[in-house]
Every structure is written in C-alpha cells, then in structure tokens.
Write a protein that holds these residues in place. Structure first.
Motif, PDB file in Angstrom:
ATOM      1  N   ALA A  83       0.831  -1.206   0.000  1.00  0.00           N
ATOM      2  CA  ALA A  83       0.000   0.000   0.000  1.00  0.00           C
ATOM      3  C   ALA A  83       0.869   1.262   0.000  1.00  0.00           C
ATOM      4  CB  ALA A  83      -0.926  -0.021   1.215  1.00  0.00           C
ATOM      5  N   VAL A  84       1.997   1.216   0.726  1.00  0.00           N
ATOM      6  CA  VAL A  84       2.900   2.372   0.753  1.00  0.00           C
ATOM      7  C   VAL A  84       3.458   2.647  -0.635  1.00  0.00           C
ATOM      8  CG1 VAL A  84       5.101   3.221   1.648  1.00  0.00           C
ATOM      9  CG2 VAL A  84       3.483   2.095   3.179  1.00  0.00           C
ATOM     10  N   TYR A  85       3.891   1.619  -1.334  1.00  0.00           N
ATOM     11  CA  TYR A  85       4.445   1.806  -2.678  1.00  0.00           C
ATOM     12  C   TYR A  85       3.388   2.324  -3.651  1.00  0.00           C
ATOM     13  CZ  TYR A  85       9.007  -0.249  -1.707  1.00  0.00           C
ATOM     14  OH  TYR A  85      10.268  -0.466  -1.238  1.00  0.00           O
ATOM     15  N   ARG A  86       2.151   1.868  -3.469  1.00  0.00           N
ATOM     16  CA  ARG A  86       1.096   2.369  -4.346  1.00  0.00           C
ATOM     17  C   ARG A  86       0.820   3.858  -4.105  1.00  0.00           C
ATOM     18  NH1 ARG A  86      -2.987  -2.881  -3.915  1.00  0.00           N
ATOM     19  NH2 ARG A  86      -1.882  -4.167  -5.471  1.00  0.00           N
ATOM     20  N   ARG A  87       0.865   4.284  -2.843  1.00  0.00           N
ATOM     21  CA  ARG A  87       0.693   5.711  -2.556  1.00  0.00           C
ATOM     22  C   ARG A  87       1.848   6.517  -3.136  1.00  0.00           C
ATOM     23  NH1 ARG A  87      -0.981   3.922   2.638  1.00  0.00           N
ATOM     24  NH2 ARG A  87       1.082   4.470   3.462  1.00  0.00           N
ATOM     25  N   MET A  88       3.067   5.955  -3.030  1.00  0.00           N
ATOM     26  CA  MET A  88       4.223   6.656  -3.614  1.00  0.00           C
ATOM     27  C   MET A  88       4.077   6.791  -5.135  1.00  0.00           C
ATOM     28  SD  MET A  88       7.326   4.931  -1.419  1.00  0.00           S
ATOM     29  CE  MET A  88       8.571   5.704  -2.465  1.00  0.00           C
ATOM     30  N   GLU A  89       3.504   5.746  -5.731  1.00  0.00           N
ATOM     31  CA  GLU A  89       3.311   5.804  -7.172  1.00  0.00           C
ATOM     32  C   GLU A  89       2.284   6.874  -7.547  1.00  0.00           C
ATOM     33  OE1 GLU A  89       1.708   2.944 -10.814  1.00  0.00           O
ATOM     34  OE2 GLU A  89       1.906   2.164  -8.760  1.00  0.00           O
ATOM     35  N   GLU A  90       1.200   6.937  -6.738  1.00  0.00           N
ATOM     36  CA  GLU A  90       0.164   7.932  -7.017  1.00  0.00           C
ATOM     37  C   GLU A  90       0.669   9.357  -6.795  1.00  0.00           C
ATOM     38  OE1 GLU A  90      -2.994   6.783  -4.502  1.00  0.00           O
ATOM     39  OE2 GLU A  90      -3.578   5.003  -5.694  1.00  0.00           O
ATOM     40  N   GLU A  91       1.521   9.525  -5.792  1.00  0.00           N
ATOM     41  CA  GLU A  91       2.027  10.858  -5.478  1.00  0.00           C
ATOM     42  C   GLU A  91       3.267  11.213  -6.283  1.00  0.00           C
ATOM     43  OE1 GLU A  91       2.661  10.767  -1.302  1.00  0.00           O
ATOM     44  OE2 GLU A  91       0.514  10.560  -0.794  1.00  0.00           O
ATOM     45  N   ARG A  92       3.684  10.305  -7.178  1.00  0.00           N
ATOM     46  CA  ARG A  92       4.836  10.544  -8.046  1.00  0.00           C
ATOM     47  C   ARG A  92       6.121  10.761  -7.263  1.00  0.00           C
ATOM     48  NH1 ARG A  92       3.207   9.082 -13.133  1.00  0.00           N
ATOM     49  NH2 ARG A  92       1.101   9.848 -13.518  1.00  0.00           N
ATOM     50  N   LYS A  93       6.278   9.990  -6.188  1.00  0.00           N
ATOM     51  CA  LYS A  93       7.492  10.080  -5.385  1.00  0.00           C
ATOM     52  C   LYS A  93       8.437   8.951  -5.784  1.00  0.00           C
ATOM     53  CE  LYS A  93       5.276  12.152  -1.310  1.00  0.00           C
ATOM     54  NZ  LYS A  93       5.002  11.993   0.142  1.00  0.00           N
ATOM     55  N   GLY A  94       9.610   9.310  -6.199  1.00  0.00           N
ATOM     56  CA  GLY A  94      10.586   8.311  -6.600  1.00  0.00           C
ATOM     57  C   GLY A  94      10.336   7.817  -8.014  1.00  0.00           C
ATOM     58  N   SER A  95      11.113   6.809  -8.389  1.00  0.00           N
ATOM     59  CA  SER A  95      11.026   6.258  -9.730  1.00  0.00           C
ATOM     60  C   SER A  95       9.798   5.360  -9.851  1.00  0.00           C
ATOM     61  CB  SER A  95      12.289   5.443 -10.038  1.00  0.00           C
ATOM     62  OG  SER A  95      12.153   4.765 -11.257  1.00  0.00           O
ATOM     63  N   VAL A  96       9.027   5.589 -10.905  1.00  0.00           N
ATOM     64  CA  VAL A  96       7.811   4.782 -11.108  1.00  0.00           C
ATOM     65  C   VAL A  96       8.183   3.331 -11.433  1.00  0.00           C
ATOM     66  CG1 VAL A  96       5.728   4.517 -12.513  1.00  0.00           C
ATOM     67  CG2 VAL A  96       6.537   6.800 -11.882  1.00  0.00           C
ATOM     68  N   ALA A  97       9.199   3.142 -12.258  1.00  0.00           N
ATOM     69  CA  ALA A  97       9.614   1.781 -12.633  1.00  0.00           C
ATOM     70  C   ALA A  97      10.096   0.998 -11.417  1.00  0.00           C
ATOM     71  CB  ALA A  97      10.713   1.855 -13.689  1.00  0.00           C
TER      72      ALA A  97
END
Length: 267
Positions: A83-97
């Motif tokens: 869930a943390v990684y999904r939030r990071m993906e939504e918030e565009r934090k860090g590399s998406v890949a």
C-alpha cells in the motif's frame, strides 16, 4: 409271451470318479493358493505406502507449524508495504519503474506465502485422514530435537540391500506368484488334451419278478477324447505359454526398476 411286469420300479446307486477333473482341480487349487498370496502381498504394499505417507506428511506439517505464526503475520506486513508503494506511485514520489518492480516482488511474496499456508493446511488435513481422525480435530506434530535427527548408519552394503529389496518387494513377489499361476495354467491346458478316464461303479435294483436277478452291480472304465477340439486346445496352450513369457519379461523389468530405485536411494 412277456418278460416284464406292467408296473415295476427301478433304483440304482452310482459312484463315478473322473481322473481328468481331479487333475484340473489340483492345479486350480494351487492357483487359488497363489492368488491368495498375491492378495496378501497387495495388503502388505498398501500398509507400507500408508506408513510412508504418514511419515512424509508428518515431516511436512511439523516444520510448517514451527513457523506458522511468522507465515501468518508476514503477508499483513507485505500488504502494508504494498500500500505504501502504491501511494508513492500515485504521489509521483521516486522512480515509477522501481516502485512497480517493488510492487511486483511484494505481490509475488504474498502469493507465495498464501500458497504455503494452503499447502500446510492441506498437509494437516491429509495427515488427519491418514490417522483416521476427524478433520475438525486440532492436533500438533512434535518433532524430535535437532540433535537427535541424525541419518541412520547403513550396516549393509549395496549388494545386500539389492538382495533384500528384490526379495521383499511386494510387486515382485506378486509377479513370482503370477508366474506360478501361468505355469499351472499351461499344465491345465495340456491336461485337457489327454483322453479323459472315468471310473464308475453302481448298485442296481429292479422289482420286475421275471428277472433272474433283481439286484446286480456294475463296474467299469470309460474313456473320452474330444478330437474336434484338439486344435483349439493346442492354440490355447500356445497362448498360455506366450502369456507366461510376458509375465517373465514384466517381472524382469520390475526387478531392474527396483534395483535402480535401491541404487538411487543408497547413493
């Protein structure tokens, strides 16, 4: 003139003995005895498999129970991290890949842990069924101390193990009994080609008063030969010999397979 009463009664007590039937019954009795031994070997094989299955399932259940609490809690932590990684993906934090790669690894871990939990539950159910316990029974498998888990020391060499394994293996013993049954079958078919000899004796009575003797005895021998069926019986003899050869080759193949299995287990 007449020599027979209008009303008279006859009676006889007869006994006959066919030597051919006696020979066939003897071979059939020997075949039935071997079939009974085959059933005993099949029962022994089932018992061996049952013991082996119980040992295998117990060694699957015991380690799983030892780490059951860790397996149960790890998927929850993995799902939180997912869930943390999904939030990071939504918030565009860090590399998406990189985030997607971590998510793929976590999903794989969660799936693998759930699969382990399902296998553990299935193994425990199978063990309960093998021990004839109700599936709802709660039980635990106690493993020996790790220091006591030492491999047994083999006191026999490979040649002795091969001899013992081939001698005691149930399926090979079944083939030996089947080979004897086939040999008796050949003898039965050959015996059917021999002319039948029937010994008989009888005690007769006739109430006709005009007879010189109202009681008399008979004894004799009769022989029969089925000339028409000789060709068919000879074909049956040859077919039985072919079946005997098939059984011999099947036994040899099973013996080789058993020796390969013993060698693999030994090494």
């Amino acid at each position: 003139s007449f020599s027979t009463e209008t009303h008279h009664t006859t009676a006889d007590l007869s006994f006959s003995w066919t030597m051919l039937d006696f020979g066939l019954s003897y071979f059939q009795a020997r075949q039935q005895a071997d079939r009974f031994m085959i059933l005993k070997e099949r029962r022994r094989r089932i018992v061996n498999h049952l013991v082996q299955d119980v040992i295998t399932e117990s060694f699957r259940v015991a380690p799983a129970e030892r780490v059951a609490s860790e397996i149960a809690s790890t998927p929850a932590h993995a799902e939180e991290a997912l869930a943390v990684y999904r939030r990071m993906e939504e918030e565009r934090k860090g590399s998406v890949a990189q985030s997607l790669e971590h998510q793929r690894s976590l999903v794989s871990i969660i799936s693998h842990l759930r699969q382990i939990s399902m296998q553990t539950a299935a193994a425990k159910s199978r063990l309960a069924a093998l021990m004839n316990l109700p599936l709802s029974t709660d039980f635990a498998v106690v493993m020996p101390v790790e220091g006591e888990l030492k491999p047994p020391r083999l006191m026999a060499d490979l040649g002795q193990l091969e001899t013992i394994g081939v001698y005691l293996r149930p399926d090979l013993r079944e083939e030996l009994y089947q080979a004897r049954i086939d040999r008796y079958e050949v003898k039965k078919e050959i015996l059917k080609m021999i002319p039948g000899l029937n010994a008989f004796t009888s005690l007769n009575h006739d109430s006709n008063k005009y007879l010189v003797h109202e009681m008399w005895a008979e004894a004799g021998l009769r022989t029969t030969l089925d000339i028409v069926g000789m060709a068919q019986k000879w074909k049956q003899v040859k077919a039985t010999k072919v079946q005997q050869e098939v059984t011999r080759h099947r036994r040899l193949a099973a013996t080789i397979a058993a020796m390969v299995q013993i060698n693999m287990g030994y090494y």
